[in-house]
Design a protein around this motif. Structure first.
Motif, short mmCIF file in Angstrom:
data_model
loop_
_atom_site.label_atom_id
_atom_site.label_comp_id
_atom_site.label_asym_id
_atom_site.label_seq_id
_atom_site.Cartn_x
_atom_site.Cartn_y
_atom_site.Cartn_z
N CYS A 64 0.83 -1.22 0.00
CA CYS A 64 0.00 0.00 0.00
C CYS A 64 0.86 1.26 0.00
CB CYS A 64 -0.93 0.02 1.21
SG CYS A 64 -2.28 -1.15 1.12
N MET A 65 1.88 1.27 0.82
CA MET A 65 2.74 2.46 0.91
C MET A 65 3.53 2.68 -0.37
SD MET A 65 4.02 2.63 4.88
CE MET A 65 4.63 0.95 4.99
N PHE A 66 3.99 1.59 -0.99
CA PHE A 66 4.69 1.72 -2.26
C PHE A 66 3.76 2.25 -3.36
CE2 PHE A 66 8.21 -0.85 -0.61
CZ PHE A 66 9.28 -0.24 -1.25
N ILE A 75 7.33 -3.33 -10.84
CA ILE A 75 7.12 -3.29 -9.39
C ILE A 75 5.64 -3.23 -9.08
CG2 ILE A 75 7.49 -1.92 -7.29
CD1 ILE A 75 10.20 -1.12 -8.37
N ASP A 76 4.91 -2.42 -9.84
CA ASP A 76 3.47 -2.27 -9.63
C ASP A 76 2.76 -3.62 -9.76
OD1 ASP A 76 0.93 -0.44 -9.65
OD2 ASP A 76 0.69 -1.74 -11.40
N LYS A 77 3.14 -4.40 -10.77
CA LYS A 77 2.50 -5.70 -10.99
C LYS A 77 2.82 -6.68 -9.86
CE LYS A 77 2.83 -4.87 -15.93
NZ LYS A 77 3.63 -5.11 -17.14
N ASN A 78 4.07 -6.66 -9.41
CA ASN A 78 4.45 -7.55 -8.31
C ASN A 78 3.74 -7.17 -7.01
OD1 ASN A 78 6.23 -9.12 -9.85
ND2 ASN A 78 7.92 -7.70 -9.52
N PHE A 85 0.88 -5.73 -6.81
CA PHE A 85 -0.52 -6.13 -6.96
C PHE A 85 -0.72 -7.58 -6.51
CE2 PHE A 85 -3.19 -8.81 -9.61
CZ PHE A 85 -4.45 -8.34 -9.24
N VAL A 86 0.16 -8.47 -6.98
CA VAL A 86 0.05 -9.88 -6.63
C VAL A 86 0.15 -10.07 -5.12
CG1 VAL A 86 1.11 -12.16 -6.90
CG2 VAL A 86 0.94 -10.64 -8.87
N VAL A 87 1.08 -9.33 -4.49
CA VAL A 87 1.25 -9.43 -3.03
C VAL A 87 0.00 -8.95 -2.31
CG1 VAL A 87 2.54 -8.57 -1.05
CG2 VAL A 87 3.75 -9.21 -3.13
N ASP A 88 -0.52 -7.79 -2.70
CA ASP A 88 -1.62 -7.15 -1.98
C ASP A 88 -2.95 -7.86 -2.17
OD1 ASP A 88 -2.08 -5.22 -0.12
OD2 ASP A 88 -2.51 -3.62 -1.53
N PHE A 89 -3.24 -8.32 -3.38
CA PHE A 89 -4.57 -8.84 -3.69
C PHE A 89 -4.66 -10.37 -3.70
CE2 PHE A 89 -4.69 -4.55 -5.29
CZ PHE A 89 -5.95 -4.11 -4.94
N ALA A 90 -3.53 -11.05 -3.70
CA ALA A 90 -3.57 -12.52 -3.77
C ALA A 90 -2.74 -13.19 -2.69
CB ALA A 90 -3.11 -12.99 -5.16
N ILE A 91 -1.47 -12.80 -2.56
CA ILE A 91 -0.59 -13.50 -1.63
C ILE A 91 -0.94 -13.18 -0.17
CG2 ILE A 91 1.80 -13.73 -0.82
CD1 ILE A 91 2.71 -13.47 -3.71
N THR A 92 -1.12 -11.89 0.16
CA THR A 92 -1.47 -11.53 1.54
C THR A 92 -2.78 -12.17 2.00
OG1 THR A 92 -0.24 -9.45 1.40
CG2 THR A 92 -1.91 -9.62 3.14
N PRO A 93 -3.87 -12.07 1.21
CA PRO A 93 -5.13 -12.72 1.65
C PRO A 93 -5.03 -14.23 1.80
CG PRO A 93 -5.58 -11.10 -0.06
CD PRO A 93 -4.09 -11.27 0.00
N VAL A 94 -4.18 -14.88 0.98
CA VAL A 94 -4.06 -16.34 1.10
C VAL A 94 -3.14 -16.72 2.26
CG1 VAL A 94 -2.05 -16.88 -0.37
CG2 VAL A 94 -4.01 -18.41 -0.36
N LEU A 95 -2.21 -15.84 2.63
CA LEU A 95 -1.29 -16.13 3.74
C LEU A 95 -1.91 -15.85 5.11
CD1 LEU A 95 2.23 -14.89 2.54
CD2 LEU A 95 1.45 -17.24 2.86
N ASN A 96 -2.85 -14.90 5.18
CA ASN A 96 -3.43 -14.55 6.48
C ASN A 96 -3.99 -15.75 7.25
OD1 ASN A 96 -2.71 -11.92 6.18
ND2 ASN A 96 -4.76 -11.11 5.83
N PRO A 97 -4.82 -16.61 6.62
CA PRO A 97 -5.31 -17.79 7.35
C PRO A 97 -4.17 -18.72 7.79
CG PRO A 97 -6.57 -17.46 5.33
CD PRO A 97 -5.39 -16.54 5.26
N VAL A 98 -3.16 -18.87 6.93
CA VAL A 98 -2.02 -19.73 7.27
C VAL A 98 -1.27 -19.18 8.47
CG1 VAL A 98 0.15 -20.70 6.43
CG2 VAL A 98 -1.79 -20.46 4.87
N ILE A 99 -1.01 -17.86 8.45
CA ILE A 99 -0.27 -17.21 9.54
C ILE A 99 -1.01 -17.37 10.87
CG2 ILE A 99 0.51 -15.00 10.45
CD1 ILE A 99 0.98 -14.18 7.47
#
Length: 311
Positions: A254-256, A267-270, A272-286
């Motif tokens: 978000c800050m970037f 960088i923008d595309k990477n 995006f993947v972190v913010d909209f896909a990787i973070t939401p899928v990692l939250n339950p795991v964490i």
């Protein structure tokens, strides 16, 4: 051009989705797997919190809402990307683009407030354990959620109302996977500098301010525990590590994206993947790996399923 319907531009071309067929197949596979993980992981957390009475506490009420928000955040962009990759023309209508932007910022605003609420919850539980249930009562928990939605709507509408009045008279190509305020403002047939500053002042400062507030809150908790007993510090850090990890995962992209309004497309595309896909899928795991109560709830569920098979 006084409003949304007066715009000459009727659709936005998403250039990031134009690539070779091999890369399309790779992106479709990755996006589909990540989105499936987001849906299954977060709905599983939601299911546990609703149906396991041991998880009927303020922290898990907020965690369930966070899981629901993560599903919503991914759903604003990822399904559209998958369908666009399957289609020949990678376009989104101007109205759909504006709708997508609004939902992204509303849900983003809700998630920020929920993360603040979860920090307040942990601060209360660790620093004032005897008063925890009185402070974090059901009314307060619901108030946090309502405040999140009100904040999200105000945050999104404060930017949307001036963007729809910008003149869009020609350029309609964006080198991105999705629509967002900084990208759309660059397409306006006017001096975009002052409007980019408004977005930075709104989304950028909101992201940075919330991030530093959360880091200070968790630092305060750890310092408080350390002053009481240095032996309890490691235990408190393990308890808070899941929350701190989620904060970094959510706020770093978000800050970037908003403090640095024109990052390079790669960088923008990477991000995006972190913010909209990787973070939401990692939250339950964490939260599952770091949380004893969730692990016990999973064991109870497994035991119930096993017993029902033998009955």
């Amino acid at each position: 051009m006084g409003g949304l319907n007066d715009s000459v531009v009727t659709e936005i071309v998403l250039l990031a989705l134009s690539c070779s067929w091999e890369k399309k197949l790779f992106l479709i596979l990755i996006c589909s797997l990540l989105y499936l993980g987001v849906i299954l992981g977060n709905l599983f957390i939601l299911f546990l919190v609703i149906f396991d009475s041991h998880l009927h506490s303020p922290m898990y009420f907020l965690l369930a809402n966070l899981s629901l928000i993560d599903v919503g955040l991914s759903s604003t962009t990822v399904p559209k990307i998958i369908t666009d990759l399957l289609n020949e023309y990678k376009v989104i209508s101007f109205q759909s683009c504006m709708t997508q932007i609004c939902f992204i910022h509303i849900i983003g605003g809700v998630e920020m407030v929920l993360l603040i609420a979860m920090a307040f919850d942990r601060c209360t539980a660790i620093c004032k354990p005897l008063h925890y249930l009185n402070i974090m009562n059901p009314k307060i928990c619901v108030s946090f959620v309502i405040t999140g939605w009100v904040t999200g709507v105000i945050h999104a509408m404060s930017q949307f109302l001036f963007v729809i009045n910008l003149p869009f008279c020609g350029p309609n190509k964006v080198d991105s996977f999705y629509c967002d305020f900084p990208k759309i403002i660059k397409l306006a047939c006017t001096d975009a500098a002052k409007f980019e500053f408004i977005v930075t002042a709104n989304s950028g400062f909101m992201s940075m301010g919330t991030f530093f507030l959360l880091i200070l809150s968790y630092s305060f908790i750890l310092i408080t525990v350390w002053k009481r007993s240095s032996g309890e510090l490691s235990k408190a850090f393990v308890t808070l590590s899941a929350h701190i990890t989620v904060v970094f995962l959510f706020f770093t992209p978000c800050m970037f994206l908003y403090v640095w309004p024109s990052p390079p497309p790669s960088i923008d595309k990477n991000l995006f993947v972190v913010d909209f896909a990787i973070t939401p899928v990692l939250n339950p795991v964490i939260y599952t790996l770091r949380n004893k109560d969730i692990r016990l709830s999973i064991k109870r569920l497994h035991k119930k399923i096993s017993n029902s098979k033998f009955c």
